[in-house]
Design an enzyme around this catalytic site. Structure first.
Site, short mmCIF file in Angstrom:
data_model
loop_
_atom_site.label_atom_id
_atom_site.label_comp_id
_atom_site.label_asym_id
_atom_site.label_seq_id
_atom_site.Cartn_x
_atom_site.Cartn_y
_atom_site.Cartn_z
N HIS A 67 0.83 -1.20 0.00
CA HIS A 67 0.00 0.00 0.00
C HIS A 67 0.87 1.25 0.00
O HIS A 67 1.29 1.73 1.06
CB HIS A 67 -0.90 -0.01 1.23
N HIS A 123 -4.24 3.14 -3.28
CA HIS A 123 -4.38 2.50 -1.96
C HIS A 123 -3.57 1.22 -1.83
O HIS A 123 -2.74 1.10 -0.95
CB HIS A 123 -5.86 2.20 -1.66
N HIS A 145 -28.89 -17.20 23.55
CA HIS A 145 -27.94 -17.05 24.65
C HIS A 145 -27.18 -18.32 24.96
O HIS A 145 -26.40 -18.36 25.91
CB HIS A 145 -28.68 -16.57 25.91
N GLU A 153 -18.50 -5.17 23.88
CA GLU A 153 -17.60 -6.32 23.94
C GLU A 153 -16.46 -6.23 22.92
O GLU A 153 -15.34 -6.66 23.20
CB GLU A 153 -18.37 -7.63 23.71
C1 LIG Z 1 -11.71 -5.35 9.52
C2 LIG Z 1 -11.15 -5.13 8.16
N1 LIG Z 1 -11.95 -5.14 7.10
C3 LIG Z 1 -11.44 -4.99 5.86
C4 LIG Z 1 -10.10 -4.84 5.66
C5 LIG Z 1 -9.54 -4.74 4.25
N2 LIG Z 1 -9.08 -3.37 4.00
C6 LIG Z 1 -7.79 -3.03 4.14
S1 LIG Z 1 -7.52 -1.41 3.85
C7 LIG Z 1 -9.15 -1.14 3.51
C8 LIG Z 1 -9.62 0.24 3.15
C9 LIG Z 1 -9.24 1.17 4.20
O1 LIG Z 1 -9.58 2.46 3.88
P1 LIG Z 1 -8.92 3.61 4.74
O2 LIG Z 1 -8.91 3.25 6.15
O3 LIG Z 1 -9.58 4.87 4.36
O4 LIG Z 1 -7.42 3.58 4.27
P2 LIG Z 1 -6.75 4.37 3.07
O5 LIG Z 1 -7.09 3.66 1.81
O6 LIG Z 1 -7.27 5.75 3.09
O7 LIG Z 1 -5.32 4.26 3.41
C10 LIG Z 1 -9.87 -2.31 3.64
C11 LIG Z 1 -11.33 -2.41 3.39
C12 LIG Z 1 -9.29 -4.83 6.81
N3 LIG Z 1 -7.98 -4.70 6.74
N4 LIG Z 1 -9.83 -4.94 8.04
#
Ligand SMILES: Cc1ncc(C[n+]2csc(CCOP(=O)(O)OP(=O)(O)O)c2C)c(N)n1
Ligand SMILES: [Mg+2]
Length: 687
Positions: free
Chosen positions: A29, A277, A490, A429
């Site tokens: 990234h 990204h 539950h 939680e």
């Molecule tokens: C719980 C979770 N769901 C999905 C992902 C997959 N994922 C990694 S980065 C991303 C997008 C994140 O967007 P943002 O936080 O705005 O990061 P940016 O692209 O701006 O760096 C996703 C969906 C993950 N890492 N964790």
């Protein structure tokens, strides 16, 4: 070189290292490191009290990269500031944590620059991140821990703990529910040592955030009670520094900084698009970006002259001085408060104080017995008194989980009383799991609690605790059908199997009050493993240990509780928790019928798996294949111990809403059913 020039050069070094590493790895990234390099530079080189020579110095400021996919920010800064490596025994190794070579081998096997920040793997990483939202929530636990530590250990003239927590996060962390839970609690607790910086770039993977995320985030944080600031240009390091100053002066509430940024900053074709990204920019674009930065276009992994020195003069010197002052202060502190100083040292190494198991209860035989949760409550109250830094709480189920610490002086942790040992997580939680982790990363012995069924809500954090090798634990009560009338919503069915599947997690389901004590004795001595306890809601008979084997067998995961006279059983009954007394009853009936049965109490698969083959064979002799497992949970996985021909009395469906006795009848948890299954097993063998 002027200071401004050195700063710019350093920022562009972070950017280009990130770009080159992703390009070389052909994955990763690049866009967010390009955008946030100025922020990370400012936090580290201008603000944080962190000594690269000793990344585990107890009073260091903490940095959490909650948008873990931007890990190259961390690898770059750990490398450029020359953070040193430490090992699992907390010894400094005299080696850099992350080398330039690691960065060249970003995302490759054994590189200290893996895909996402890994706490147990790279020194200087404060917590593992990648599952979005976990980092921000964990940082709340760190902030809570700092407050507790300050309250417990600081003395006039001795601010042993006054560190701050800097957390960087993206849109993902703002969208994830766990982030909201954690933010709400952080404000309630007035955690003014906590600063989150939100990378407001309007970009996630699928495109512009306008497709799914249009709320007013700043207003939401204002409503929680945070101090909300905004920096409109992510390249303006003076503004960033100013905002961080405001954070440090703000009392009574955490600070949220909205940072407007451009993902892929400097990339002519990819800036402000989701294309920046999660994939390499491509060779041509890399050249264009480097040109835009005024960087040599063909240079790779370049750290220009003066950059290491610039960091050494910034964070290096400031951190070194801060740690040395602290160390001197600690020497004086130890003279004046030797007991407290010893506690701090033990805690840092995850050691236990002398006498930690003093006064642990012993329960007399009692057919009526006591509920697992009640026994647990008694043990918790002893341990919390013996171990000063042992604390935790429940997600609004304290009275039900019996986790409330009721002894004189235990206190409640609130903004005005940060020395309390009873945490009130509220009905949160997900955040509780991460907060418990954050506290453990701060070296407290922290625990959480809720109904076993809602372990699902804390599971992502439990998984991370196992991955990070953190000795947290969870007291999960209402472990099976004992919840009776509450019904199938539950009643846990698949939770045991699914927790048993988490590598490194110790799962324990004790059978009676003395097994509960032994389970805790085992858990408290863990230094690098999390544990969960599945505890009964209803009373379970306290077994007569003069007649049956000692509960200390718990420390082996499974043990022979009752045996055929002289050993050599024809059939083995294996059970955990509330089904152990049932198995014992069946065993006595079988004996009366002249059938040689053995009862194995198996509170923990994982612990048993770690015993020698010899021990395991002594408990479950391979030649005895007539076996019945009894557990009020999914039968999933029991073939491992009963074999493909063995019997399993367990749950094949969800439960139902009815008094426990009726459920036991409906689902086959009665001694006569076990007897029948045992006889069938023996018959099968005879046939
Ligand atoms: C719980 C979770 N769901 C999905 C992902 C997959 N994922 C990694 S980065 C991303 C997008 C994140 O967007 P943002 O936080 O705005 O990061 P940016 O692209 O701006 O760096 C996703 C969906 C993950 N890492 N964790
Ligand atoms: Mg984003």
């Amino acid at each position: 070189m002027s200071d401004d020039q050195a700063a710019q050069l350093s920022i562009n070094t972070i950017r280009t290292l990130s770009i080159d590493a992703v390009q070389q790895a052909k994955s990763g990234h690049p866009g967010t490191p390009m955008a946030l390099a100025p922020l990370v530079y400012t936090i580290w080189n201008r603000v944080m009290n962190f000594d690269p020579e000793d990344p585990i110095w107890p009073n260091r400021d903490r940095f959490v990269l909650s948008n873990g996919h931007a890990s190259m920010l961390l690898w770059s800064i750990l490398h450029l500031t020359q953070v040193q490596a430490v090992n699992a025994e907390y010894e400094r190794l005299g080696l850099p944590s992350v080398t330039l070579d690691d960065i060249r081998r970003f995302r490759q096997l054994n590189s200290k620059a893996p895909g996402h920040p890994e706490y147990h793997w790279v020194s200087g990483v404060e917590t593992t991140t990648g599952p979005l939202g976990q980092g921000v929530a964990t940082s709340v636990g760190m902030a809570l821990a700092q407050k507790w530590l300050a309250n417990h250990y600081n003395r006039p003239g001795f601010d042993m703990f006054d560190y701050k927590i800097y957390t960087v996060c993206g849109d993902g962390c703002m969208m994830e529910g766990i982030g909201s839970e954690a933010a709400s609690l952080a404000a309630h607790l007035g955690l003014d040592n906590l600063c989150w910086v939100w990378d407001n770039n309007h970009i996630t993977i699928e495109g512009n955030t306008s497709i799914a995320f249009t709320e007013d985030v700043a207003a939401r944080f204002l409503a929680y009670g945070w101090n909300v600031l905004r920096v409109g240009d992510a390249n303006d390091i003076d503004r960033i520094e100013h905002a961080l100053d405001v954070f440090r002066q703000t009392k009574g509430r955490p600070t949220f900084i909205v940072l407007d940024s451009h993902i892929g900053y400097g990339s002519p074709h990819k800036q402000d698009t989701s294309a920046a990204h999660g994939e390499p920019l491509g060779d041509d674009e890399v050249r264009l970006v480097k040109r835009a930065y005024g960087w040599p276009e063909d240079a790779k992994f370049l750290v220009p002259d003066g950059v290491y020195e610039h960091f050494a003069a910034g964070i290096g010197k400031r951190g070194h001085d801060a740690r040395h002052n602290w160390t001197e202060l600690f020497t004086a502190y130890r003279k004046k408060y030797p007991g407290l100083a010893t506690e701090i040292e033990q805690m840092q190494k995850r050691e236990l104080p002398a006498g930690w198991d003093r006064n642990l209860p012993v329960f007399d035989p009692d057919p009526k017995g006591i509920a697992g949760r009640d026994a647990s409550g008694k043990v918790l109250n002893v341990l919390a008194q013996n171990i000063p830094w042992f604390l935790g709480g429940s997600a609004d189920l304290g009275p039900s989980n019996k986790t409330t610490l009721t002894y004189e002086g235990a206190g409640n942790f609130q903004a005005a009383t940060p020395g309390g040992k009873n945490l009130h997580f509220g009905i949160r939680e997900h955040a509780m799991g991460a907060i418990v982790n954050g506290m453990s990363l701060s070296k407290l012995r922290s625990f959480g609690a809720t109904f076993f069924i809602f372990s699902d809500y804390a599971r992502p954090a439990i998984r991370l605790a196992a991955l990070m090798e953190l000795p947290v634990f969870f007291a999960f009560t209402h472990d099976a059908m004992g919840d009776g009338e509450d019904g199938p919503t539950h009643q846990p069915v698949e939770q045991l199997a699914s927790l048993r599947a988490i590598p490194g997690l110790v799962t324990l389901r004790p059978a009676d009050a003395n097994e509960v004590v032994e389970a805790y004795r085992y858990i408290v001595q863990l230094r690098h493993q999390p544990a969960v306890l599945a505890l009964s809601r209803q009373a379970l008979p306290t077994l007569d240990r003069r007649k049956y084997a000692a509960a200390s067998g718990v420390s082996k995961g499974a043990y022979v509780l009752a045996d055929a006279p002289g050993g050599k059983p024809d059939v083995i009954l294996i059970a955990s928790g509330s089904e152990v007394p049932l198995a014992v009853e069946a065993h006595e009936k079988l004996l009366a019928d002249g059938i040689r049965s053995r009862v194995v109490s198996m509170p923990s698969w994982d612990i048993f798996e770690h015993q020698t083959q010899e021990y395991r064979d002594s408990v479950l002799p391979p030649n005895v294949t007539a076996r019945v497992a009894i557990e009020q949970a999914s039968t999933f996985g029991w073939e491992r111990y009963v074999g493909l021909t063995g019997g399993v009395i367990g749950m094949h469906t969800f439960g139902a809403s009815a008094p426990l006795k009726e459920l036991q009848k409906k689902f086959g948890f009665e001694p006569y059913e076990i007897v029948a299954a045992a006889k069938e097993q023996i018959g099968r063998r005879a046939a």
